[in-house]
Design an enzyme around this catalytic site. Structure first.
Site, mmCIF file in Angstrom:
data_model
loop_
_atom_site.group_PDB
_atom_site.id
_atom_site.type_symbol
_atom_site.label_atom_id
_atom_site.label_comp_id
_atom_site.label_asym_id
_atom_site.label_seq_id
_atom_site.Cartn_x
_atom_site.Cartn_y
_atom_site.Cartn_z
ATOM 1 N N TRP A 123 44.106 7.667 5.716
ATOM 2 C CA TRP A 123 43.969 7.736 4.261
ATOM 3 C C TRP A 123 43.736 6.371 3.645
ATOM 4 C CZ3 TRP A 123 42.249 11.889 2.407
ATOM 5 C CH2 TRP A 123 42.641 13.132 2.897
ATOM 6 N N ASP B 9 49.457 4.654 -2.513
ATOM 7 C CA ASP B 9 49.104 6.070 -2.365
ATOM 8 C C ASP B 9 50.319 6.776 -1.753
ATOM 9 O OD1 ASP B 9 48.248 8.566 -1.652
ATOM 10 O OD2 ASP B 9 46.537 7.883 -0.437
ATOM 11 N N LYS C 175 51.367 17.985 -1.417
ATOM 12 C CA LYS C 175 52.320 17.774 -0.323
ATOM 13 C C LYS C 175 53.754 17.954 -0.812
ATOM 14 C CE LYS C 175 48.502 16.115 1.640
ATOM 15 N NZ LYS C 175 47.521 15.067 1.395
HETATM 16 C C1 LIG Z 1 46.283 14.443 1.237
HETATM 17 C C2 LIG Z 1 46.162 12.990 0.978
HETATM 18 C C3 LIG Z 1 45.118 12.446 0.217
HETATM 19 C C4 LIG Z 1 43.953 13.256 -0.305
HETATM 20 O O1 LIG Z 1 44.282 14.194 -1.202
HETATM 21 P P1 LIG Z 1 43.156 15.128 -1.872
HETATM 22 O O2 LIG Z 1 43.947 15.783 -2.926
HETATM 23 O O3 LIG Z 1 42.635 16.034 -0.817
HETATM 24 O O4 LIG Z 1 42.093 14.247 -2.410
HETATM 25 C C5 LIG Z 1 45.107 11.096 -0.008
HETATM 26 N N1 LIG Z 1 46.077 10.299 0.475
HETATM 27 C C6 LIG Z 1 47.086 10.782 1.236
HETATM 28 C C7 LIG Z 1 48.132 9.863 1.742
HETATM 29 C C8 LIG Z 1 47.157 12.142 1.505
HETATM 30 O O5 LIG Z 1 48.173 12.632 2.242
#
Ligand SMILES: *Cc1c(COP(=O)(O)O)cnc(C)c1O
Length: 361
Positions: free
Chosen positions: A102, A173, A197
């Site tokens: 990511w 993030d 999540k």
């Molecule tokens: C799932 C995830 C994303 C991407 O999320 P989307 O909603 O599909 O754009 C970005 N960063 C991390 C750490 C993730 O777990």
């Protein structure tokens, strides 16, 4: 319906109590005779709900008053673009730790809008994935921000220290770790998270941004991605994903009732320990991540004999242990054990692993 435990990495399981409540009030929200997704986001009821959800999130994370809390669209990847567009100009530099899939994705997106530079990467220590502090000499103090991902969802790599960035604002993030343990929000410039999540259904992103970072958007920034516009309009510049926001609000209420982030962190530690102990105690299972950098949310593991992977996964599925297949980049297995996963689910997985080893080891 038989009870299953859903280890999906995302969209992930939500607390059963929340799902039942949503079901109960689905077609008659607040006794209005309609569902929450069929009413105006500008009406009194929705606005009240929106304000309460923000306050609950502020309470849960102890967000200081000089931060804005934004409910935006476009998930985590939307923020890969929104961050550079909002807090850097096209000729400024953004610094990036690349510790997994990511954070790597964030670099190429940022580089469309500024000059993105990688300053630290996952290395191997004792044959396992390990994240070192970035070199202080790599941290250009003129950079607009330093981006990192404290929990890599795909790779199961996490670290609980902060990069030492001097005056360069930290952007994290936290898509797969937000609300899983207490953090000191005041150390960050921006925290963002896609919802699916640990917060609620997909489509939504929560952004917590220090006020000093507002008002810096590039002139090409789409208005609906602009933090200042979003803040000035209470996250209703355009129609927000109302149902996702409502459900996120229910999850925040649930978390408060369960004892908040401290209590959930205690449970998360216990769950992770159970699973890693099971992996470490046996030669049949392995982890490729150094013990100092193991995620408590996403636990990838491999079989010493990968030819048994399919059998493991299909028998687990039959036993009600769902979505354990590892990400296609990593292979093997991955158990995502976010806030909503009860300890019983992890115990059931550990019991299954032990039985599978006994019969196939
Ligand atoms: C799932 C995830 C994303 C991407 O999320 P989307 O909603 O599909 O754009 C970005 N960063 C991390 C750490 C993730 O777990």
């Amino acid at each position: 319906m038989n009870r299953v435990f859903n280890f999906s990495a995302g969209p992930a399981m939500l607390p059963p109590a929340v799902m039942l409540r949503a079901q109960n009030e689905l077609i008659n929200w607040r006794d209005g005779g309609t569902s929450v997704m069929e009413i105006s986001h500008r009406g009194k009821d929705f606005v009240e709900m929106a304000e309460k959800s923000e306050q609950d999130l502020r309470d849960l994370m102890a967000v200081p008053d000089d931060y804005k809390v934004l409910f935006m669209q476009g998930g985590g990847r939307g923020q890969f673009a929104a961050v550079p567009l909002n807090i850097s100009s096209s000729n400024e530099t953004s610094l990036h730790m690349v510790t997994g899939s990511w954070s790597k994705g964030a670099v190429s997106e940022a580089n469309k809008f500024n000059n993105a530079v990688v300053i630290g990467e996952t290395t191997q220590r004792e044959g396992k994935a390990f994240v070192p502090q970035p070199e202080p000499s790599d941290i250009d103090q003129r950079a607009a921000y330093l981006h990192f991902c404290p929990n890599e969802t795909v790779d199961g790599i996490a670290f609980d220290w902060l990069p030492e960035s001097g005056d360069v604002p930290l952007v994290a993030d936290m898509s797969s770790t937000i609300l899983s343990q207490p953090i000191d929000v005041s150390r960050y410039g921006i925290i963002y998270a896609g919802a699916q999540k640990n917060i609620g259904p997909s489509g939504l992103a929560v952004v917590i941004v220090h006020e000093s970072l507002l008002g810096k958007a590039q002139s090409v920034t789409p208005s609906f991605m602009d933090y200042t516009q979003t803040a000035d309009n209470n996250s209703m510049y355009n129609t927000p994903p109302t149902f996702s926001w409502y459900l996120a609000g229910l999850v925040f209420e649930w978390l408060k009732e369960e004892g908040g982030v401290e209590e959930i962190a205690r449970r998360n530690n216990h769950k992770a320990q159970l699973l890693y102990n099971a992996i470490d105690q046996s030669d049949f299972y392995r982890s490729q991540v150094h013990s100092a950098c193991r995620s408590k949310m996403n636990v990838p593991f491999q079989l010493a004999e990968p030819s048994l992977d399919d059998k493991f996964l299909s028998m687990a599925d039959e036993a009600g242990l769902k979505a354990l297949k590892g990400h296609r980049f990593v292979g093997g297995m991955r158990a995502s054990i976010y806030n909503a996963m009860p300890v019983e689910g992890v115990q059931a997985l550990v019991d299954f692993m032990s039985e599978f080893e006994r019969t196939h080891g």
